[in-house]
Design a protein around this motif. Structure first.
Motif, PDB file in Angstrom:
ATOM      1  N   ARG A 157      -6.623   1.048  -4.560  1.00 33.15           N
ATOM      2  CA  ARG A 157      -6.324   1.664  -3.265  1.00 33.15           C
ATOM      3  C   ARG A 157      -5.514   0.727  -2.374  1.00 33.15           C
ATOM      4  O   ARG A 157      -4.509   1.124  -1.786  1.00 33.15           O
ATOM      5  CB  ARG A 157      -7.623   2.072  -2.569  1.00 33.15           C
ATOM      6  N   LYS A 158      -5.949  -0.532  -2.287  1.00 33.55           N
ATOM      7  CA  LYS A 158      -5.248  -1.499  -1.438  1.00 33.55           C
ATOM      8  C   LYS A 158      -3.857  -1.824  -2.000  1.00 33.55           C
ATOM      9  O   LYS A 158      -2.900  -2.012  -1.250  1.00 33.55           O
ATOM     10  CB  LYS A 158      -6.064  -2.781  -1.310  1.00 33.55           C
ATOM     11  N   TYR A 186      -1.987   0.210  -3.720  1.00 31.04           N
ATOM     12  CA  TYR A 186      -1.163   1.386  -3.414  1.00 31.04           C
ATOM     13  C   TYR A 186      -0.635   1.303  -1.980  1.00 31.04           C
ATOM     14  O   TYR A 186       0.555   1.544  -1.729  1.00 31.04           O
ATOM     15  CB  TYR A 186      -2.017   2.637  -3.606  1.00 31.04           C
ATOM     16  N   GLU A 187      -1.500   0.948  -1.048  1.00 34.80           N
ATOM     17  CA  GLU A 187      -1.096   0.832   0.358  1.00 34.80           C
ATOM     18  C   GLU A 187      -0.059  -0.264   0.545  1.00 34.80           C
ATOM     19  O   GLU A 187       0.940  -0.082   1.256  1.00 34.80           O
ATOM     20  CB  GLU A 187      -2.324   0.546   1.222  1.00 34.80           C
TER      21      GLU A 187
END
Length: 359
Positions: A241-242, A244-245
C-alpha cells in the motif's frame, strides 16, 4: 566541426525462461498475512482478486540448472550474437540484480565473485580493460546502469558498454505470502555505444532516492508462516500500500523532471516503457503523469505491457520489454526512427529513475 558524443543503443537481448507458472499453479497454496494468520478468503478468490489488480496471469521461472548469472549470460549472448558485436570491444559490463545467484532449493545468495565477473568469464572476454561490476539499486537497477554507462561514454571513458538486468525472484519470495505470485525470473541486456552526429541517443535522465521515510518499504523478513518455514530463512517483503502511494506521488514527477531536462513535451513521446511491477499501479502512474500536463487520458498503445505473461522480474522487466519491442515480438507495438521514448522505474531503496531516449 566537432559533434558532441551521444550514447546510442547498438543492440538488445533477452532471455525468457521456458518454464511457465500459471495463476492456477497456486491453487493449492495456503497464504498467510503478516500476523501469521491464514487469509480469510478462499484461494480461488485470492487468485481472482490478484489477477484483477496485477494483470498477471502467468510468470516464468528459471530452470533447476540456472541461476541469475546464467540468465544474464544468455541475454548478453543474445544481444552480442544478434548484433555481431565483438565482446572484446566492450569497455564496461554492468550487471544489475538484487540477490546474486541463488541455487534451487535454497534462498541463500552468493555474490562473490560478482555476477558481472561470472558473466564476463562465461562470455570468454579476455580484455582486462573491460571493467565488470554489479549494481544493486532495486528494480530501477538496470536503468541506472544505462544512466551510468551514458556518463562513461559522454565523458570519453568508454566507447561501448553492456548493461544486463537479471533476477531469479522466484527463489527469494515467501511461498506463504500472496505477493509471491507477483514475481518471475528473467534477464535482459542492452549495448550502449558512442556515436557522433545524428539525433538519436540518450537525451536526459533523472534519479532520486527516497530513503528518509521509505527505505524499508521493500526489505528482508521472516516468512508469514514461520512455523512452516526454516526460521533462518529471510524473504523479500514489501509494504504494498505504501509503495503504491510513493510510486503515484513521485514517479510522474521524476518523469516530468527528465522530460523538462530534455526540453521535450509529453505530447512528443511515442512510448512509455515502465518497470512491469503491477498493472494497476503502472496505469495509475501514467494517468497521474498526464494529469501533470493537463492532458486527457493516454492512449492504450502508449504503454506496452508484458506483465500478463512474464510477471514482475525486477531489473529484467524493462530491457526484456525493449528487446521484444525492437525485435517486433509485441503485437500492435513498434518503435520507429525519431520516436522519443521514456523509460521509468521504481523500487527498493526507495529509488526512482527516468530516462528519455530518441531512436
Amino acid at each position: 566541426m566537432s559533434f558532441p558524443i551521444r550514447s546510442v543503443i547498438a543492440a538488445t537481448g533477452s532471455y525468457i525462461p521456458p518454464t511457465k507458472i500459471s495463476n492456477e499453479s497456486f491453487a493449492n497454496h495456503r497464504f498467510y498475512d503478516q500476523e501469521g494468520l491464514p487469509l480469510r478468503h478462499d484461494q480461488a478468490t485470492v487468485i481472482e482478486k490478484f489477477k484483477a489488480i496485477s494483470g498477471i496471469e502467468e510468470r516464468r521461472y528459471a530452470q533447476s540448472d540456472q541461476q541469475a548469472s546464467d540468465l544474464g549470460f544468455l541475454a548478453a549472448q543474445n544481444a552480442l550474437e544478434s548484433s555481431g558485436i565483438d565482446p572484446e570491444s566492450l569497455d564496461y559490463l554492468i550487471v544489475a540484480h538484487n540477490f546474486g545467484d541463488i541455487a534451487p532449493g535454497t534462498n541463500r545468495t552468493t555474490q562473490v565473485p560478482s555476477l558481472a565477473s561470472r558473466i564476463k568469464a562465461r562470455l570468454q572476454i579476455k580484455n582486462p580493460a573491460c571493467v565488470a561490476y554489479d549494481l544493486a539499486f532495486g528494480c530501477p537497477g538496470w536503468l541506472e546502469g544505462v544512466i551510468q554507462a551514458n556518463y562513461y561514454i559522454r565523458a570519453g571513458d568508454a566507447r561501448r558498454c553492456l548493461i544486463i538486468g537479471s533476477e531469479t525472484l522466484s527463489r527469494i519470495t515467501d511461498p506463504f505470502d500472496r505477493d509471491s505470485m507477483l514475481f518471475g525470473d528473467g534477464a535482459g541486456a542492452l549495448i550502449l555505444e558512442a556515436a557522433t552526429g545524428g539525433n538519436a541517443g540518450v537525451l536526459a535522465h533523472c534519479t532520486q532516492t527516497h530513503a528518509f521515510e521509505h527505505a524499508q518499504l521493500l526489505s528482508m523478513g521472516v516468512s508469514n508462516a514461520p512455523q512452516q518455514a526454516d526460521s533462518q530463512d529471510l524473504f523479500m517483503k514489501m509494504n504494498g500500500r505504501k509503495l503504491y502511494e510513493l510510486a503515484l506521488n513521485h514517479v510522474p514527477l521524476v518523469i516530468k523532471l527528465a522530460l523538462d531536462k530534455a526540453a521535450i513535451p509529453l505530447s512528443a513521446i511515442s512510448k512509455v516503457l515502465i518497470h512491469q511491477a503491477n498493472e494497476k499501479m503502472d496505469r495509475a502512474i501514467l494517468h497521474r503523469l498526464f494529469k501533470l500536463y493537463d492532458m486527457p487520458l493516454p492512449p492504450e498503445a502508449l504503454m506496452p505491457m508484458t506483465l500478463s505473461w512474464l510477471g514482475n522480474s525486477s531489473v529484467a522487466t524493462i530491457p526484456t520489454l525493449l528487446d521484444l519491442l525492437l525485435k517486433g515480438s509485441l503485437e500492435s507495438h513498434q518503435i520507429n526512427p525519431d520516436d522519443q521514448v521514456v523509460f521509468a522505474s521504481v523500487g527498493a531503496g526507495m529509488n526512482i529513475n527516468a530516462l528519455v531516449y530518441r531512436f
